[in-house]
Design an enzyme around this catalytic site. Structure first.
Site, PDB file in Angstrom:
ATOM      1  N   GLY A 239      81.693 -74.321 129.898  1.00 38.72           N
ATOM      2  CA  GLY A 239      81.416 -74.640 128.500  1.00 38.72           C
ATOM      3  C   GLY A 239      82.404 -75.533 127.780  1.00 38.72           C
ATOM      4  CD  GLU A 291      80.638 -69.178 135.909  1.00 42.74           C
ATOM      5  OE1 GLU A 291      79.768 -69.528 135.089  1.00 42.74           O
ATOM      6  OE2 GLU A 291      80.728 -68.023 136.327  1.00 42.74           O
ATOM      7  N   PRO A 292      83.525 -74.624 135.075  1.00 46.74           N
ATOM      8  CG  PRO A 292      85.348 -76.017 135.534  1.00 46.74           C
ATOM      9  CD  PRO A 292      84.782 -74.645 135.840  1.00 46.74           C
ATOM     10  N   GLY A 293      81.496 -77.415 134.282  1.00 47.93           N
ATOM     11  CA  GLY A 293      80.630 -78.444 134.839  1.00 47.93           C
ATOM     12  C   GLY A 293      80.935 -79.753 134.134  1.00 47.93           C
ATOM     13  NE  ARG A 294      78.771 -80.532 128.212  1.00 43.64           N
ATOM     14  CZ  ARG A 294      77.467 -80.673 127.914  1.00 43.64           C
ATOM     15  NH1 ARG A 294      76.969 -81.864 127.726  1.00 43.64           N
ATOM     16  NH2 ARG A 294      76.693 -79.616 127.801  1.00 43.64           N
ATOM     17  NE  ARG A 330      73.901 -84.156 127.875  1.00 46.08           N
ATOM     18  CZ  ARG A 330      74.446 -84.319 126.709  1.00 46.08           C
ATOM     19  NH1 ARG A 330      74.709 -85.523 126.248  1.00 46.08           N
ATOM     20  NH2 ARG A 330      74.759 -83.288 125.974  1.00 46.08           N
ATOM     21  CE1 TYR A 334      69.644 -79.666 126.312  1.00 45.89           C
ATOM     22  CE2 TYR A 334      70.398 -81.700 127.322  1.00 45.89           C
ATOM     23  CZ  TYR A 334      69.874 -80.426 127.430  1.00 45.89           C
ATOM     24  OH  TYR A 334      69.603 -79.937 128.675  1.00 45.89           O
ATOM     25  CB  CYS A 361      54.348 -94.476 127.411  1.00 44.43           C
ATOM     26  SG  CYS A 361      54.176 -96.075 128.201  1.00 44.43           S
ATOM     27  CE1 TYR A 390      74.471 -79.283 133.175  1.00 45.86           C
ATOM     28  CE2 TYR A 390      76.201 -80.021 131.677  1.00 45.86           C
ATOM     29  CZ  TYR A 390      75.676 -79.063 132.541  1.00 45.86           C
ATOM     30  OH  TYR A 390      76.367 -77.904 132.758  1.00 45.86           O
TER      31      TYR A 390
HETATM   32  N1  LLP Z   1      78.173 -71.334 133.906  1.00 45.27           N
HETATM   33  C1  LLP Z   1      76.933 -70.997 133.495  1.00 45.27           C
HETATM   34  C2  LLP Z   1      76.473 -69.642 133.721  1.00 45.27           C
HETATM   35  C3  LLP Z   1      76.115 -71.945 132.861  1.00 45.27           C
HETATM   36  O1  LLP Z   1      74.908 -71.607 132.434  1.00 45.27           O
HETATM   37  C4  LLP Z   1      76.586 -73.266 132.675  1.00 45.27           C
HETATM   38  C5  LLP Z   1      75.755 -74.307 132.036  1.00 45.27           C
HETATM   39  C6  LLP Z   1      77.883 -73.578 133.139  1.00 45.27           C
HETATM   40  C7  LLP Z   1      78.648 -72.579 133.742  1.00 45.27           C
HETATM   41  C8  LLP Z   1      78.481 -74.948 132.991  1.00 45.27           C
HETATM   42  O2  LLP Z   1      78.612 -75.299 131.658  1.00 45.27           O
HETATM   43  P1  LLP Z   1      79.448 -76.603 131.264  1.00 45.27           P
HETATM   44  O3  LLP Z   1      80.884 -76.361 131.662  1.00 45.27           O
HETATM   45  O4  LLP Z   1      78.881 -77.743 131.968  1.00 45.27           O
HETATM   46  O5  LLP Z   1      79.287 -76.693 129.797  1.00 45.27           O
HETATM   47  N2  LLP Z   1      71.885 -79.913 130.165  1.00 45.27           N
HETATM   48  C9  LLP Z   1      72.709 -79.542 129.024  1.00 45.27           C
HETATM   49  C10 LLP Z   1      73.728 -78.502 129.388  1.00 45.27           C
HETATM   50  C11 LLP Z   1      73.156 -77.244 130.012  1.00 45.27           C
HETATM   51  C12 LLP Z   1      74.196 -76.237 130.393  1.00 45.27           C
HETATM   52  C13 LLP Z   1      73.618 -75.092 131.159  1.00 45.27           C
HETATM   53  N3  LLP Z   1      74.560 -74.112 131.651  1.00 45.27           N
HETATM   54  C14 LLP Z   1      73.341 -80.804 128.440  1.00 45.27           C
HETATM   55  O6  LLP Z   1      73.085 -81.895 128.948  1.00 45.27           O
HETATM   56  O7  LLP Z   1      74.073 -80.750 127.457  1.00 45.27           O
END
Ligand code: LLP
Length: 434
Positions: A239, A291-294, A330, A334, A361, A390
């Site tokens: 997050g 659990e970082p993604g973004r 995105r 969002y 379209c 994403y």
């Molecule tokens: N852990 C869990 C359980 C999650 O549901 C998520 C993201 C993450 C970790 C990773 O979150 P991050 O660090 O990336 O914020 N498609 C959307 C974001 C969806 C996030 C879903 N869950 C966007 O483009 O903003």
């Protein structure tokens, strides 16, 4: 830190000239910087080092390209997965199953069995019915499934409503009020081994206090469970938000001075995040998972696109580009904000107010609305910044538009790590009834 900057009027990714790359690879195309991905991973890991026993499980839903996964596996990352397909990709990319956590509210029996046989670190369980299912699948396979329960801390984290997860109105996790009872049930099931507790409050969060608040709210429960069942880990989820506005000027130390996607004028450096969460996390005396993604990949990627046409109506000026909402959804989904940077810095400093739109379209097919950008004419190429998370993973072939390529840059070298789909690929698996 990120590795996109203008050098002599040309936008570069590390040592690679993006205009030149775009003319070779074509547009639209995603480009990722390996140096940025590695840098982000290391910077976060270092900030969290005072915790000692920790594991960063990259949330691969943000960017699941094999080469990105491989790069992170080599850094020692674990992976947070949400489907059997994601685990399959991690393993293909050289990742280790015993460093994977499996999240998601709808795991199927087949996915559970696959993950179990591969030996994943933990299932992050999202409901009582899922708990029973995991036990049943494990029993049938003659195995014991390691589990953690995802507990919803009911914490309000300011972000877009579609990506907020930590409130009781969201579909995720089990409420604090039910959690102890569900752990008791888990302890009574013979084919489960309680391993941890997981939480996640949402995505693109630019303030550190809600993370610490979630940890503090869960602390009494975690300590109780630790005493009772010998918990091994606590996962604080992902997050950590990134800078979307002012993303480019952020290549150096000024990066973190951008004003986040939410327009709140704030930023969240990994060090700020760490400073806030380390103390409450340390107090748990457990291995800590993140659990970082973004954060890892967001600023490490751009979407290159070319201007096709200009068009005006009495109220609007449109710049039509060759990337569409099917390539980067995105903004449509969002109201996501992506900075627009020309690959060749224009000689004039004139700006004009335009909508930058794609060919799909749908009126929702836009990348910017009423935004002041440098004057763009057909043939110009631009980068949509901060598109590494994403982006491609949410792309589709809507309007029969082939999936776009992904390019990984390392120093002066650019590798096409996913080829552009062809029209023939669009037919894959389709057949006419006989
Ligand atoms: N852990 C869990 C359980 C999650 O549901 C998520 C993201 C993450 C970790 C990773 O979150 P991050 O660090 O990336 O914020 N498609 C959307 C974001 C969806 C996030 C879903 N869950 C966007 O483009 O903003």
């Amino acid at each position: 830190m990120h590795s996109f900057r203008y050098v002599d009027g040309s936008l570069k990714c590390e040592g690679v000239d993006l205009e030149k790359l775009a003319s070779e690879v074509g547009t639209p195309a995603y480009v990722y910087s390996a140096e940025t991905i590695r840098g982000n991973y290391r910077r976060l890991d270092e900030a969290l080092a005072p915790l000692g026993d920790r594991m960063i499980c990259y949330a691969m839903k943000a960017n699941g390209n094999l080469s990105v996964l491989n790069l992170l596996a080599k850094e020692g990352a674990g992976f947070d997965i949400v489907s059997g397909g994601e685990l399959f990709k991690v393993l293909k990319a050289g990742g280790r199953a015993d460093r994977c956590t499996f999240a998601g509210v709808g795991k199927t029996a087949a996915e559970i069995e696959y993950a179990l046989r591969q030996g994943i670190y933990s299932f992050n369980v999202e409901s009582e019915e899922e708990l029973e299912m995991i036990n049943a699948v494990a029993a049938k396979a003659g195995l014991v499934a390691p589990i953690a329960i995802r507990v919803n801390p009911d914490v309000d984290a300011p972000t877009h409503k579609y990506i907020s997860t930590g409130k009781s109105k969201n579909k995720f996790g089990i409420g604090l009020d039910r959690a102890a009872a569900v752990y008791e049930r888990a302890a009574s099931l013979p084919n489960l081994k309680i391993r941890g507790l997981q939480t996640h409050i949402g995505s693109q969060i630019l303030k550190a206090p809600p993370f610490a608040e979630a940890v503090r709210k869960l602390t009494p429960l975690v300590l109780e469970l630790k005493a009772k069942y010998g918990l091994e880990f606590f996962s604080v989820g992902g997050g950590v938000g990134i800078v979307y506005r002012g993303a480019l000027s952020s290549g150096d130390a000024a990066w973190w001075k951008g004003s986040g996607e939410n327009g709140e004028g704030d930023r969240l450096a990994p060090e700020t995040y760490a400073a806030e969460v380390i103390e409450p996390l340390k107090a748990l005396g457990l291995r800590i998972l993140f659990e970082p993604g973004r954060f890892i990949v967001g600023n490490a990627g751009v979407l290159l696109t070319s201007v096709l046409y200009r068009k005006s109506t009495p109220t609007k000026n449109f710049v039509i580009v060759d990337a569409g909402m099917n390539d980067l959804i995105r903004p449509a989904l969002y109201e996501g904000y992506h900075e627009i940077e020309p690959l060749k810095q224009p000689s004039s400093t004139d700006l004009e107010r335009v909508d930058v739109v794609g060919p799909v379209c749908e009126s929702g097919d836009f990348f910017a609305q009423d935004r002041e950008v440098p004057v763009l004419v057909p043939g110009d190429r631009i980068a949509l910044m901060s598109a590494g998370a994403y982006g491609f993973v949410m792309a589709s072939t809507y309007n029969a538009r082939p999936l776009l390529p992904e390019v990984l840059v390392e120093g002066d070298k650019a590798t096409i790590v996913r080829a552009r789909q062809t029209w023939d690929d669009l037919l894959l698996g389709e057949r006419l009834p006989t």
